[in-house]
Design an enzyme around this catalytic site. Structure first.
Site, short mmCIF file in Angstrom:
data_model
loop_
_atom_site.label_atom_id
_atom_site.label_comp_id
_atom_site.label_asym_id
_atom_site.label_seq_id
_atom_site.Cartn_x
_atom_site.Cartn_y
_atom_site.Cartn_z
N CYS A 169 11.72 6.86 15.82
CA CYS A 169 12.31 5.54 15.12
C CYS A 169 12.61 5.30 14.10
O CYS A 169 13.84 5.30 13.97
CB CYS A 169 11.23 4.58 15.62
SG CYS A 169 10.69 4.46 17.48
N ASP A 175 -10.62 -1.00 -12.27
CA ASP A 175 -10.43 -2.31 -12.77
C ASP A 175 -11.64 -2.71 -13.57
O ASP A 175 -12.83 -1.89 -13.26
CB ASP A 175 -10.03 -3.25 -11.90
CG ASP A 175 -9.83 -4.47 -12.37
OD1 ASP A 175 -9.14 -5.06 -13.57
OD2 ASP A 175 -10.17 -5.68 -11.87
#
Length: 759
Positions: free
Chosen positions: A53, A456
């Protein structure tokens, strides 16, 4: 066919499909101006589902001279088109792009970040799996009776019962493959569903022919069993791809639907956020989110900027300061002048970063494209050559057809299709026992490849809640006094003081909270202040490695409260465990440099970066990738969402913001950071099993295909062989359940079982 006729035919097809194609003017207004005569349009292609696709849609668009580039994102079913405003002096009609996609058999409409899709397809797939599984089980039971030596009349009866069970099951459960195959064929192309539909249909057709002719053999069980395994793979694939859509839609919901615009004559109007233009004035009340990027004209307030920097402490904004879309106004009304439209705002930028990062995982996409491009034609050619060869050798159409059908069935890529997802399911269960949830189907494969972990700070290396650290140095009276003032505020540091002091009586007096500064209480003794040093004593203080709040009386300092965000349990042990695994660690934080430096030093991390914006975090991740490193990013904030998408693989704690959790590939539920090395070790074992499964699946095809071509396998034997190869890879994957049961020598037990660590 003329252009107008093609457009009319496309519109007619769209109307029959129940969709209305947007007009050229709508598409121009919805497109984004990139400058240099280029614009960008986002379209949704909901029925795109495989690499073929992607190749078909992108190929159709790139054939247009107006298209600069086009990229399809399977996770969000979205195609991004960058196109030229003019070609050869003629204004581009963006409707041509929709027509080009529709002519290839794909529905399309304008893409909306906030749009929510009901996952009816997943429900239909699960029901189809159940129907085909039920049918396959019952037909197999009947086949066992036939194999056991049933007489001719009983055999025919069982064959007819099998036909009656298999027929409706194939029509209902196989409709996904039939629709896809027919859509591809009628538009002059092929895909992986074409040989599948052929194999299932021919197997059933020949079985029915044998049953009508009182034949000894029928292969209804082969048809339905084949379909059952294929549907399992399709369902797993759909579930994994659907995960990515929720993060972007959740992020889009951070932007309010509208805002109050103040006109030059003083009148006010509530207007949808998409209609707000740069240069207009807005009123944002306390408790509302900033709708678009802007500059403060009037007012002072505390702003929750966790969407920008991931930090829990509010930031002060006043006249002249810039504010960004998605941030939360906490304490006071603000009058803003907008500096960007909604489509160019901070939130839109983060969404764009997430989409770009997601679409940039080209290695997996190239593999899917290549498989889709070569598999279907190769299988068709192989089956056709087999049929022709046997016709030349024997001239028996029935036998040649049987051998060709057996080739189609035996080459079904079930074992290859299950090689990865079955290991993922088993490994996901193992990780779940250790408190780690897997959200992306390929996450473990990528996690096994990493050589760097980027973390983080706030909420990841720390637990995200400030704690008073010098309470023992402050007299009980002054601590109680500060707590009595702090009860009037919901600021995180005020809450930390209250928690440290325990029960406290509110101080009586004239109380006033100044946004971004602190609390002021006028009493008979004087004016007490609790807040920033500048607010409390009228002057700046040293920029240390800890946050602080000052208690003062008439600008004389009475006490200094220092705070720190506690490291997450087992943080240092986890960093050391990562080192033993040969993995480098680093910190990417939006917090102040002294705070990040202090934490990095305490954990023994030499590589750290502070005061980074979301884009700078993505750039830091990209630099690591350019240096040849495959990074795992562990983050928790909304501001971490882009870098979580951009990373080779990503992880977030369960305490993370909703968008941070949705953007991550894995989520760990327990507090200890030990979930990170545990997940990596588990994924490495899973990676070895995946490679073994690939060898087994390819080895099966190398052995089985020649056997089928030589005519030694009936369709039933082919289906059994195909199913056996699938079972082999499943049993091999199940070994993972016991691989890590006793831990690994040299690895602490608490790291192998993170759920055993408590805070």
């Amino acid at each position: 066919m003329s252009c107008c006729a093609a457009g009319a035919a496309t519109n007619l097809a769209a109307e029959r499909a129940g969709q209305r194609l947007p007009s050229s003017e709508e598409l121009w207004l919805a497109s984004r101006d990139l400058g240099g005569g280029l614009r960008q349009t986002e379209l949704s292609v909901p029925n795109a589902h495989c690499g073929a696709c992607i190749a078909t849609i992108e190929g159709a668009l790139r054939a247009k001279p107006e298209v600069e580039r086009a990229r399809v994102n399977l996770s969000s079913r979205r195609v991004s088109i960058v196109w030229k405003e003019e070609v050869g002096g003629r204004r581009t009609n963006p409707c041509d792009f929709l027509h080009a996609i529709a002519e290839r058999g794909y529905q399309t409409h304008l893409f909306s970040f906030g749009g929510e899709e009901s996952d009816d397809l997943l429900k239909q797939l699960i029901l189809a799996v159940a129907v085909s599984g039920f049918a396959a089980t019952n037909i197999m039971l009947l086949s066992v009776s036939v194999w056991s030596g049933a007489d001719a009349a009983t055999r025919d009866l069982f064959h007819w019962i099998s036909a009656l069970i298999a027929g409706p099951a194939l029509i209902y459960a196989g409709r996904f493959f039939y629709k896809s195959a027919w859509n591809a064929i009628r538009h002059g192309r092929t895909n992986m569903d074409v040989p599948i539909a052929l194999a299932v249909s021919l197997s059933y057709g020949m079985s029915l022919h044998e049953t009508i002719g009182h034949g000894e053999h029928a292969w209804f069980d082969a048809s339905v069993t084949l379909l059952f395994f294929l549907l399992i793979g399709r369902t797993l694939d759909h579930m994994m791809r659907g995960r990515a859509r929720t993060a972007i839609s959740g992020l889009a919901r951070l932007s309010p639907r509208g805002a109050t615009v103040v006109h030059p004559d003083g009148s006010r109007e509530y207007r949808p956020v998409d209609e707000i233009k740069p240069g207009e004035r807005l009123i944002v009340a306390a408790g509302e989110r900033i709708p678009v990027d802007g500059r403060v004209l009037h007012g002072t307030s505390d702003l929750d900027r966790s969407v920008v920097n991931g930090e829990s402490s509010p930031a002060v904004v006043a006249t002249g300061d810039t504010v960004q879309a998605g941030t939360l106004n906490l304490t006071g009304p603000l009058t803003l002048e907008t500096t960007a439209a909604a489509r160019d705002s901070f939130i839109a930028e983060i969404i764009g970063l997430m989409e770009a990062a997601e679409g940039g995982r080209a290695r997996y996409r190239r593999i899917a494209d290549r498989a889709a491009r070569y598999y279907s034609p190769a299988v068709h050619l192989l089956a056709l050559l087999t049929f022709v060869g046997w016709m030349l050798v024997e001239g028996d159409v029935r036998h040649a057809m049987l051998v060709a059908v057996a080739v189609l069935i035996i080459t079904c890529p079930c074992a290859l299709g299950l090689a990865v997802p079955v290991v993922q399911v088993v490994a996901a269960g193992r990780l779940f026992q250790g408190g780690v949830m897997v959200k992306d189907g390929s996450a473990m494969e990528r996690l096994a490849e990493i050589d760097t972990v980027l973390l983080d700070k706030t909420g990841t290396l720390t637990i995200g809640r400030p704690r008073l650290v010098n309470g023992h140095e402050i007299s009980p009276g002054r601590l109680a006094m500060a707590a009595g003032i702090a009860v009037h505020s919901r600021h995180p540091m005020a809450i930390a003081i209250q928690n440290s002091a325990g029960a406290a009586s509110p101080i009586a007096g004239d109380i006033r909270e100044i946004p971004g500064a602190g609390i002021e209480v006028k009493t008979k003794e004087g004016i007490y202040r609790l807040g920033s040093r500048d607010f409390a004593v009228g002057g700046p203080g040293p920029d240390g490695g800890q946050s602080e709040t000052i208690l003062s009386l008439d600008f004389c300092e009475l006490a200094c409260f220092r705070f720190e965000d506690r490291p997450r349990p087992a943080s240092r042990e986890s960093i050391e465990a990562l080192g033993r695994l040969g993995i480098a660690t680093g910190i990417l934080s939006g917090d102040r440099e002294p705070v990040v430096a202090a934490l990095a030093s305490s954990l023994g991390i030499a590589n750290w970066h502070a005061e980074l914006s979301p884009r700078e975090k993505v750039e830091a991740c990209a630099v690591a990738a350019e240096a040849g490193h495959k990074a795992l990013v562990v983050g928790d904030g909304i501001n971490d969402a882009p870098v979580l998408r951009a990373a080779h693989v990503s992880m977030a704690p369960a305490t993370a913001a909703d968008v941070g959790r949705q953007a991550a590939d894995l989520v760990f539920m327990h507090q200890p950071l030990s979930a990170v090395p545990f997940a990596i070790e588990t994924s490495r074992h899973a990676g070895r099993l995946i490679r073994q499964n690939f060898v087994l699946a390819i080895g099966y095809n190398v052995i089985a295909v020649p056997i089928a071509i030589l005519g030694y396998a009936t369709p039933l034997v082919a289906a059994v062989a195909m199913s056996t190869s699938s079972l082999v890879v499943v049993f091999n994957a199940l070994r993972l359940k016991h691989t890590l049961a006793d831990g690994k020598p040299g690895t602490p037990t608490t790291l192998m079982h993170p759920g055993a660590v408590t805070s």
